[in-house]
Design an enzyme around this catalytic site. Sequence first.
Site, short mmCIF file in Angstrom:
data_model
loop_
_atom_site.label_atom_id
_atom_site.label_comp_id
_atom_site.label_asym_id
_atom_site.label_seq_id
_atom_site.Cartn_x
_atom_site.Cartn_y
_atom_site.Cartn_z
N CYS A 1 0.83 -1.20 0.00
CA CYS A 1 0.00 0.00 0.00
C CYS A 1 0.87 1.26 0.00
CB CYS A 1 -1.00 -0.03 1.15
SG CYS A 1 -2.33 1.19 0.94
N HIS B 1 -3.85 -4.47 -0.77
CA HIS B 1 -3.49 -5.18 0.47
C HIS B 1 -3.61 -6.69 0.25
CE1 HIS B 1 -3.34 -1.78 3.33
NE2 HIS B 1 -4.20 -1.23 2.50
N GLU C 1 -2.89 -8.97 2.31
CA GLU C 1 -3.37 -9.57 3.56
C GLU C 1 -4.88 -9.44 3.72
OE1 GLU C 1 -2.81 -5.27 4.72
OE2 GLU C 1 -1.95 -6.69 3.29
#
Length: 235
Positions: free
Chosen positions: A100, A209, A211
């Site tokens: 990011c 992102h 994750e």
Amino acid sequence: MTDVPEVTSPPVRGAAGVPAPRVVVLDHGSGNVRSVVRALEAAGAAVRLTADASAALAADGLVVPGVGAFEATAAGIRAVGGDRIIERRLAGGLPVLGICVGLQVMFDSGTEHGRTSAGLGQWPGEVTCLQAPVVPHMGWNTVEVAPGSRLFAGIEQERFYFVHSYGARSWSLEPLAPLPAPLVTWAEHGGDRFVAAVENGALCATQFHPEKSGAAGARLLRSWLDTLPVVADAA
């Protein structure tokens, strides 16, 4: 008869006897990074969240997360010596992954609310506000994967989770022979194209992102872990 040297295959991540890759997530005060730690652990890494320079330099891989403002993220990284850590790792060919704003600060500069601040200068260019009818760009989106990408192998058609108002809307780094040309993956929001990911030798980064991107993000993190060098134990 001439002896023929024995040919052995290089060790492979995940194979029996090959240790889990050691990854440091750089702790520079950026938001909630626990989800990054958990995602890397789920992908098979042994993870440590720290700003300790020795640990960050010794790790197989370094992850540089970032949320919020460009200027604050760059300042936080510098405050813990992260800029020097990143420089030293890349000079030695040691992998770094930005996430990011961790991608954005790799560029020369970022301009937010009329104020321009210096990035880490790993790539030329400026991060600016997305020119789209709706900002921020928040939610799932597809990407235009660069041919030959290792990070996106097998997940070229998947969607990834973005949350950002700013982006690198151009790419100007010229290939430098004999080094392989950087692989740049793009995305589009509201008619505005921006850099979604970069694979540039030891330095990789994603604007989205991983994750928070479900199975596709987990696969991408595993692919990155698979690129980390395996250091064989001394005999």
